[in-house]
Design a protein around this motif. Structure first.
Motif, PDB file in Angstrom:
ATOM      1  N   ALA C 234       0.848  -1.193   0.000  1.00 19.87           N
ATOM      2  CA  ALA C 234       0.000   0.000   0.000  1.00 19.87           C
ATOM      3  C   ALA C 234       0.874   1.231   0.000  1.00 19.87           C
ATOM      4  N   ALA C 235       0.330   2.323  -0.503  1.00 19.06           N
ATOM      5  CA  ALA C 235       1.022   3.611  -0.393  1.00 19.06           C
ATOM      6  C   ALA C 235       0.761   4.140   1.017  1.00 19.06           C
ATOM      7  N   TYR C 236       1.659   4.967   1.497  1.00 18.02           N
ATOM      8  CA  TYR C 236       1.438   5.519   2.820  1.00 18.02           C
ATOM      9  C   TYR C 236       0.148   6.302   2.820  1.00 18.02           C
ATOM     10  N   PRO C 237      -0.598   6.233   3.908  1.00 20.96           N
ATOM     11  CA  PRO C 237      -1.917   6.886   3.926  1.00 20.96           C
ATOM     12  C   PRO C 237      -1.793   8.349   3.568  1.00 20.96           C
ATOM     13  N   GLY C 238      -2.665   8.764   2.699  1.00 22.01           N
ATOM     14  CA  GLY C 238      -2.663  10.171   2.311  1.00 22.01           C
ATOM     15  C   GLY C 238      -1.625  10.515   1.287  1.00 22.01           C
ATOM     16  N   ARG C 239      -0.899   9.508   0.823  1.00 21.32           N
ATOM     17  CA  ARG C 239       0.118   9.813  -0.192  1.00 21.32           C
ATOM     18  C   ARG C 239      -0.209   9.089  -1.490  1.00 21.32           C
ATOM     19  N   GLN C 240       0.144   9.728  -2.530  1.00 21.32           N
ATOM     20  CA  GLN C 240      -0.010   9.090  -3.843  1.00 21.32           C
ATOM     21  C   GLN C 240       1.335   8.525  -4.261  1.00 21.32           C
ATOM     22  N   PHE C 241       1.308   7.424  -4.907  1.00 24.36           N
ATOM     23  CA  PHE C 241       2.554   6.888  -5.468  1.00 24.36           C
ATOM     24  C   PHE C 241       2.685   7.511  -6.857  1.00 24.36           C
ATOM     25  N   ASP C 242       3.282   8.669  -6.905  1.00 21.52           N
ATOM     26  CA  ASP C 242       3.196   9.428  -8.147  1.00 21.52           C
ATOM     27  C   ASP C 242       4.528   9.998  -8.589  1.00 21.52           C
ATOM     28  N   ASN C 243       5.663   9.425  -8.114  1.00 19.20           N
ATOM     29  CA  ASN C 243       6.907  10.007  -8.577  1.00 19.20           C
ATOM     30  C   ASN C 243       7.136   9.687 -10.046  1.00 19.20           C
ATOM     31  N   ASN C 244       8.117  10.338 -10.642  1.00 20.79           N
ATOM     32  CA  ASN C 244       8.303  10.240 -12.089  1.00 20.79           C
ATOM     33  C   ASN C 244       8.866   8.882 -12.515  1.00 20.79           C
ATOM     34  N   TYR C 245       9.116   7.987 -11.556  1.00 25.65           N
ATOM     35  CA  TYR C 245       9.670   6.678 -11.937  1.00 25.65           C
ATOM     36  C   TYR C 245       8.737   5.538 -11.556  1.00 25.65           C
ATOM     37  N   SER C 246       7.501   5.892 -11.207  1.00 25.20           N
ATOM     38  CA  SER C 246       6.615   4.874 -10.633  1.00 25.20           C
ATOM     39  C   SER C 246       6.359   3.719 -11.603  1.00 25.20           C
ATOM     40  N   LEU C 247       6.343   3.975 -12.906  1.00 26.20           N
ATOM     41  CA  LEU C 247       5.990   2.893 -13.834  1.00 26.20           C
ATOM     42  C   LEU C 247       7.071   1.821 -13.913  1.00 26.20           C
ATOM     43  N   ASN C 248       8.295   2.121 -13.415  1.00 19.30           N
ATOM     44  CA  ASN C 248       9.308   1.077 -13.394  1.00 19.30           C
ATOM     45  C   ASN C 248       8.896  -0.075 -12.496  1.00 19.30           C
ATOM     46  N   THR C 249       8.062   0.226 -11.490  1.00 20.35           N
ATOM     47  CA  THR C 249       7.637  -0.856 -10.601  1.00 20.35           C
ATOM     48  C   THR C 249       6.774  -1.860 -11.360  1.00 20.35           C
ATOM     49  N   VAL C 250       6.098  -1.400 -12.408  1.00 21.41           N
ATOM     50  CA  VAL C 250       5.298  -2.342 -13.209  1.00 21.41           C
ATOM     51  C   VAL C 250       6.229  -3.341 -13.902  1.00 21.41           C
ATOM     52  N   ASP C 251       7.353  -2.835 -14.424  1.00 21.74           N
ATOM     53  CA  ASP C 251       8.314  -3.748 -15.042  1.00 21.74           C
ATOM     54  C   ASP C 251       8.927  -4.659 -13.987  1.00 21.74           C
ATOM     55  N   LEU C 252       9.193  -4.091 -12.804  1.00 23.36           N
ATOM     56  CA  LEU C 252       9.864  -4.874 -11.773  1.00 23.36           C
ATOM     57  C   LEU C 252       8.964  -5.970 -11.229  1.00 23.36           C
ATOM     58  N   CYS C 253       7.673  -5.670 -11.117  1.00 23.03           N
ATOM     59  CA  CYS C 253       6.754  -6.612 -10.497  1.00 23.03           C
ATOM     60  C   CYS C 253       6.792  -7.937 -11.242  1.00 23.03           C
ATOM     61  N   PRO C 254       7.203  -9.023 -10.582  1.00 24.98           N
ATOM     62  CA  PRO C 254       7.329 -10.292 -11.307  1.00 24.98           C
ATOM     63  C   PRO C 254       5.970 -10.892 -11.657  1.00 24.98           C
ATOM     64  N   VAL C 255       4.914 -10.425 -11.010  1.00 25.14           N
ATOM     65  CA  VAL C 255       3.570 -10.920 -11.309  1.00 25.14           C
ATOM     66  C   VAL C 255       2.732  -9.746 -11.788  1.00 25.14           C
ATOM     67  N   GLY C 256       1.438  -9.936 -11.878  1.00 26.94           N
ATOM     68  CA  GLY C 256       0.582  -8.889 -12.424  1.00 26.94           C
ATOM     69  C   GLY C 256      -0.042  -8.001 -11.380  1.00 26.94           C
ATOM     70  N   ALA C 257       0.655  -7.812 -10.243  1.00 28.13           N
ATOM     71  CA  ALA C 257       0.043  -7.031  -9.173  1.00 28.13           C
ATOM     72  C   ALA C 257       0.044  -5.545  -9.515  1.00 28.13           C
ATOM     73  N   LEU C 258       1.172  -5.043  -9.977  1.00 23.53           N
ATOM     74  CA  LEU C 258       1.241  -3.637 -10.341  1.00 23.53           C
ATOM     75  C   LEU C 258       1.053  -3.532 -11.848  1.00 23.53           C
ATOM     76  N   THR C 259       0.034  -2.815 -12.243  1.00 24.86           N
ATOM     77  CA  THR C 259      -0.197  -2.675 -13.679  1.00 24.86           C
ATOM     78  C   THR C 259      -0.235  -1.209 -14.042  1.00 24.86           C
TER      79      THR C 259
END
Lengths: 168, 192, 570, 368
Positions: C234-259
């Motif tokens: 989860a993102a910290y309460p009240g925070r958005q996961f919105d930094n300019n590199y967030s989409l790299n986590t989609v590549d990193l995620c070995p499964v389909g959790a982050l899309t």
């Protein structure tokens, strides 16, 4: 002009024209076309026979020449696939000798026919129906007929012998 | 030991009798057979053909006709646009447009349904690979074998047409229902 | 913070200190230390040793460019160490070889005890058994436990086709699950940020995303909440996961959790035609793989190049592809003079204009978004017409990781090909003045809207001839007398030189729309019409010719640049 | 008006000839069309099918009982077939020899029609003899024309300029020549019996009751003639020039629409002509040994008898036609060597022997 005369000139002209087209067709040098014009020549010739009341000869002319011999010609031409024939150029030598030979024949024939007076009051009495023809062939002309038969038989036997691959 | 030549058996042709050489028995039996059929067809109505548009062939069980999409018993499109059928389709007759990122709240637990699902029936060869590959039992080869249309575009069946033709599938697998049940059970579970 | 982009692979100082171990019975010398995710030398791990032996050890949480966490247990392998006698000397077998003690559970000497290969360093004489029956059993057990709560919804999961869980289940898993209890259903469709959608059900809790955003992106936004089976990202309460590199986590995620919300449910990955290309959003020149299906661009993904971008790229560059296939992009070649609409006709007219232009009456504004090859040809054209050339600088904000303040992908190319020798843009006022006083009659613009950079509409309207090539319509293209629709870089091949002087090539991913053609093609034809026939027939030939003529590229050949590019002298 | 009557009176032969030609064609063409239907229907019944039964005429089709009955009989099918052959695309492949390609269908059809000229299809209506041309050498004329029929096929095969038609053309030329000889020789005994080549005389010879029909005096000749007729008309079991299974249709492979229809019409008119010849030569022509239908119709009040004679002739032709059709579905195709063997080594010797035997018998009969 009476009908027979009209038809005579028609058939005669056709015979000459088609005959010329057999050997010297300006539009096509295909052997098949030549053969087909030869068939037309034979048919026109048969028409001339009919005008002479020689029905039997006319019919035999068509059956034997147009119906059988020319079909065999065609058969052979088509089987051999004579494409080179269409490309062959006219040779001066052949043309000259051919014309010379024709001319010489003409020189011989035309005066002879002229002198014989063909067409001038010559009344053909010979009716070409089968009965008279049969009579003539098998009585008067029996010997020549039989000799020709023998000759044909010999030719047939010879052809068969030649076409056999090996004699047993 | 045995070379191939020794294993050959030469069957001698039966000598034909004089009559047989004249084709007479053959002619006679041919005449009999043809006449029997002629008579039976003309006067006893033993016709084997079917007069097609009026009389229709009863399609046997397991016949593979045109593939259509099915709905489940709760009127939901079973297809989740996984595009496996599109991938496996040998003549490339299937074309699926996935829904894209927009989430449709009405679809419940099923997040993904095809936005468009087209089968080009002119291309389809009724091979059944799509049915075989489908993980959701959403597409079935059904009994239609005579598909007609007056234009090429008419023969491209879209999702609505495929669903309408496919009808309802009453299979034992109700995946989304199962998942929803499980989730409900889980919500109701209150460990003290 | 040290970043992997700057960590050039430096040749290891010889001689390398090695350790002799055995992998699956095969003797192997491996270096004692290997660079870790930051490039610092660390003791070589079992996983790295196996990789050197050519055996891949399955793993989820391990990533070579991330700190090691060792929490997924997927990389467990059986191993053994040389047995030590009480005298601290190795115990020997009868044949004189050292006796190996296989690691076993403390109270169950029959059961093998595995070690996580990603975090266990090797020691001399160690024996690794990545293919043994015990290892296989461990992997099966780990996978079975990972799959306990994992929904089997591969048909709707975007990761299908590039999912490690799928792959390992096939390679190392067992076919059936023995789990009979109710599965835990974690939240689905969780909105983590503007670009990321989380499906907690599918998460295997490898924490790659957490480590990336904390340690690489420097934005500690994610964490694990709840306990036991209810563990979830989860993102910290009240925070958005919105930094300019967030989409790299989609590549990193070995499964389909982050899309990625952008690519979510757009297309199955196996339909994508993947093309090696570059990101042209800034001067960094991140290497990318462009995914397209049937001439439709669908996604950009970073392609690992440790000399430039490592395995990452910024979100801005990743999503900067949609303009290429916009509806209103230029797709018809046109001459407003004669109304001609064919390339041959318009090019002939342009050639006529340039041929008749007196020396000094032509100016060119050439974008630093054009490829080196195009700039080279344009420069030739400029020399031929005696034209004054310039380009336009585009400064913006950079960051410490990947984003460069230079927003042109090929500023260095502009300099190296001689289009602008010094600072870009200083000739523009001169050109404007030249147009105003009637000295410059013909202006050639490639890829720039000059009305926003000092040559306003009223200046352009004084020109006799305005020759424009661009991809998207703007005020300059509207004023053009000759409009030559060009290609975005993703629609053609070519090379860029990034801010650090690395020459990189890119391939064509999709076909251009309508009449649009790669600029180098029609520039070659134009030069030919002007009596300067070029003897290249392909882009390869053009590049090789340019390399011969340009001192900075001396000795280069297209076929030898490679996918990762080469450094050139700036 | 008078001038027209005058013209008819003056050129009576010419006008009557034209009228007879038109009448014969008016009967022949529908016969061709309906023999195709008969072929399709009979083949359907033999193969347990129903055959064409769909074409309905707008008004007639809705007549309560008759309409559906005729429709199921396929009675309008020939109309549809004919219309179709006109409306279909006439496709000329671009590699064919154009002139021959266009001529061949006509050459195939014309001889088939011309054969009908000498067939006496009835006795007299009024004073008019029911034959278009009463030739003395009737049978020779027929053979002459028939022997020309092969050109249509050979030229079609040659014109198409592709393999299968070519093979079909070659086969047909060899086959037709071979069987013409057997056919010609088989009829010689007939004329030895009759003593005249005129076909009218042949029928007169057969008007003395059922057993004066030549088929009973010359069964061998009839058999050879019939088999040779099958070969001459390219009908199964001798349809090697076409043989769909190996030559895709042989000489007419490349033909479509009306040109193909001409070949089809040629084949069926040939069948009709052959049947008519067989009826004339062997089956008593227009005579029937009962009800006094043996003799020529009298000039006065013999109109109905004359019409009956034509009917008898047509009925006999139809019987033979159905044999033609039936045989097609009864016998498999001969191999080419079997075909040649049958023609040259069986039929010609048998026909020759038949001539000699007939001659000997006739000599003994008439010997003083």
């Amino acid at each position: 002009m009476a009908y027979p005369d009209l038809f005579f000139y028609l058939f005669a002209a056709m015979t000459v024209l088609f005959g010329a087209l057999v050997v010297a067709n300006p539009f096509s040098r295909s052997p098949v076309t030549s053969a087909m014009f030869l068939v037309l020549t034979i048919l026109s010739l048969a028409g001339l026979y009919v005008l002479l009341h020689a029905f039997f000869i006319a019919a035999i002319q068509i059956i034997v020449y147009a119906g059988a011999v020319m079909v065999l010609f065609l058969f052979v031409i088509m089987l051999l696939d004579l494409r080179d024939e269409e490309k062959r150029r006219v040779k001066i030598f052949g043309l000259v000798t051919g014309l010379l030979a024709t001319g010489a024949l003409g020189v011989l024939l035309v005066p002879t026919l002229w002198q014989s007076g063909v067409g001038n009051g010559l009344n053909p009495t010979f009716e070409g129906d089968t009965k008279t023809l049969g009579r003539a062939l098998f009585s008067e002309h029996l010997l020549p007929f039989e000799i020709v038969s023998l000759l044909l038989l010999a030719a047939m036997v010879g052809a068969i012998l030649l076409s056999k691959k090996e004699l047993k | 030991m045995n070379n191939a030549r020794n294993n050959l058996t030469t069957v001698k042709r039966t000598e034909l009798t004089f009559l047989e050489k004249l084709y007479v028995p053959t002619l006679w039996s041919g005449l009999k057979v043809t006449f029997r059929h002629f008579w039976n067809t003309l006067f006893r109505g033993k016709v084997v053909t079917m007069e097609y548009p009026e009389q229709k062939w009863t399609v046997p069980e397991g016949y593979r006709g045109a593939p259509y999409l099915v709905k489940d018993t709760e009127d939901r499109t079973k297809c989740v646009s996984c595009q496996l059928c599109e991938f496996v389709c040998p003549p490339k007759a299937i074309r699926i447009t996935p829904p894209g990122p927009a989430v449709d709240p009405t679809t419940g637990n099923v997040e993904k349904r095809p936005k468009e699902f087209e089968i080009n029936m002119l291309r389809c060869i009724f091979c059944g690979f799509c049915q075989e590959v489908c993980p959701e039992e959403a597409i079935f080869l059904q009994k239609d074998y005579s598909l007609t249309g007056v234009s090429r575009s008419e023969m491209i069946y879209d999702k609505e047409k495929l669903l309408a033709l496919g009808g309802v599938h009453r299979g034992p697998i109700m995946k989304w229902k199962q998942k929803a049940d499980e989730a409900r059970k889980q919500d109701a579970f209150k460990p003290e | 913070m040290s970043t992997p982009t700057t960590a050039e692979l430096k040749p290891a100082p010889p001689p390398v200190e090695t350790i002799r171990i055995k992998v699956d019975g095969r003797e192997l010398d491996v270096p004692k230390t290997m660079p870790d995710w930051q490039g610092k030398p660390q003791p070589t791990t079992m996983l790295q040793a196996c990789a050197m032996a050519g055996l891949e050890v399955p793993h989820y949480c391990y990533h070579p460019k991330l700190p090691i966490a060792g929490n997924c247990r997927m990389c467990l392998i059986e191993f053994g160490t040389p047995m030590m006698g009480p005298d601290r000397k190795p115990v020997l077998n009868e044949d004189g070889s050292p006796k190996i003690a296989r690691s076993v559970l403390p109270y169950e000497p029959d059961a093998a005890r595995g070690a996580i290969a990603c975090a266990t360093p090797i020691s001399p004489g160690m024996e690794l058994y990545p293919s043994s029956a015990a290892t296989k059993q461990m992997r099966e057990a780990v996978l079975e436990s990972l799959l306990i709560n994992h929904p089997l919804d591969c048909p709707i999961c975007d990761q299908a086709g590039e999912c490690k869980l799928q792959e390992y289940s096939v390679e190392h898993g067992q076919a059936t699950s023995r789990f009979v209890e109710t599965k835990v259903h974690k939240p689905k469709q969780v909105d983590l940020g503007p670009r990321i959608m989380l499906d907690d059900e599918r998460c295997v809790l490898c924490t790659r995303c957490i480590r990336f955003t904390r340690d690489v992106a420097g934005d500690d936004a994610l964490g694990i909440v709840n306990r036991g089976s209810y563990n979830s990202i989860a993102a910290y309460p009240g925070r958005q996961f919105d930094n300019n590199y967030s989409l790299n986590t989609v590549d990193l995620c070995p499964v389909g959790a982050l899309t990625s919300k952008d690519f979510r449910f757009q297309m199955r990955v196996w339909f994508l035609k993947e093309t090696k290309s570059l990101c042209a959003t800034c001067g960094t020149g991140c290497n990318i793989t462009a995914g397209a299906r049937e001439e439709k661009l669908l996604r950009f993904e970073p392609r690992q190049n440790d000399a430039v971008n490592g395995p990452w790229m910024c979100d801005h560059g990743r999503l900067n592809y949609k303009w290429v296939q916009r509806e209103d992009r230029l797709s018809t070649v046109i001459s407003t003079r004669t109304g001609s609409g064919t390339w041959t006709g318009v090019l002939a007219e342009v050639a006529e204009v340039l041929r008749n232009a007196p020396k000094g009456s032509v100016a060119m504004v050439l974008s630093a978004r054009q490829t080196n090859e195009e700039l080279y040809l344009l420069n030739k054209l400029a020399v031929l017409c005696g034209a004054i050339t310039d380009s336009i600088a585009r400064e913006g904000q950079g960051d410490a990781l990947l984003v460069s303040p230079d927003k042109n992908p090929n500023s260095n190319g502009v300099r190296l090909t001689g289009v602008a020798y010094t600072e870009m843009g200083i000739q523009i006022p001169k050109i404007a003045a030249g147009i105003r006083n009637g000295q410059i009659k013909t202006l050639v613009v490639f890829g720039e809207d000059v009305t926003r950079h000092g040559l306003e509409g009223d200046v352009l309207s004084r020109l006799d001839h305005l020759i424009v090539s661009d991809v998207l319509p703007n005020e300059t293209t509207q004023r053009a007398h000759f409009l030559l629709p060009g290609c975005a870089h993703i629609e053609k091949r070519g090379t860029f030189v990034n801010v650090k002087g690395r020459l990189q090539k890119f391939m064509k991913a999709v076909e251009p729309k309508g009449d649009a053609r790669p600029e180098w093609e029609f520039l070659g034809e134009l030069l030919q019409l002007l009596g300067r026939p070029e003897n290249f027939k392909s882009l390869e030939g053009l590049f090789n010719q340019m390399a011969k003529d340009t001192p900075a590229f001396a000795g280069l050949e297209w076929s030898r640049i490679g996918d990762l590019g080469v450094n050139v002298k700036l | 008006m008078d001038s027209i009557m005058d013209f008819i009176y003056l050129h009576r032969e010419l006008v009557m000839g034209l009228v007879k030609i038109c009448a014969v064609l008016a009967v022949l063409l529908p016969m061709v069309a309906y023999s195709v239907l008969a072929e399709r229907k009979i083949s359907a019944f033999i193969q347990d099918r129903v055959g064409p039964n769909r074409v309905a005429l707008p008004l007639l089709g809705s007549v309560p009982v008759l309409g559906p009955f005729l429709t199921r009989l396929g009675i309008w099918q020939p109309l549809a077939d004919g219309l179709k052959s006109f409306l279909k695309e006439d496709f000329t492949p671009n590699y064919v020899r154009k002139a021959y390609f266009w001529l061949a269908p006509a050459i195939a059809l014309i001889p088939a029609f011309m054969t009908m000229a000498v067939i006496p299809f009835g006795s007299y209506i009024g004073t008019e003899k029911m034959v278009i041309a009463d030739l003395n050498v009737g049978i020779l004329y027929t053979f002459g024309i028939v022997s020309l029929g092969v050109y249509g096929l050979v030229l079609a095969g040659y014109a198409a300029n592709s393999k299968y038609p070519f093979l079909g053309g070659i086969r047909s030329s060899a086959q037709m020549i071979s069987y013409e000889i057997a056919m010609g020789m088989s009829v010689i005994p007939v004329f030895m019996l009759v003593g005249d080549l005129n076909l009218g005389k042949v029928i007169q010879h057969q008007s003395g009751g059922l057993f004066s029909w030549i088929i009973f005096q010359q069964p061998v000749a009839f058999f050879i003639f019939m088999v040779a007729a099958f070969a001459e008309t390219n009908r199964l079991p001798f349809d090697l020039p076409e043989s769909e299974t190996e030559l895709v249709g042989g000489y007419h492979t490349e033909y479509s629409s009306m040109k193909f229809a001409l070949f089809f019409m040629g084949e069926y008119s040939n069948m009709i002509a052959s049947s008519a010849m067989m009826v004339t030569l062997f089956l008593g022509g227009w005579t029937l040994p009962w009800f006094g239908l043996n003799a020529n119709a009298p000039a006065e009040g013999g109109l109905w008898i004359g019409i009956a004679h034509i009917g008898i002739f047509l009925a006999k032709v139809l019987v033979l036609m159905s044999i033609f059709i039936w045989v097609r579905w009864m016998l498999p195709r001969f191999r080419y060597d079997q075909l040649m063997d049958l023609g040259w080594r069986r039929f010609i010797p048998i026909a020759l022997a038949n001539i000699v035997i007939t001659a000997v018998i006739l000599y003994l009969k008439h010997a003083p």
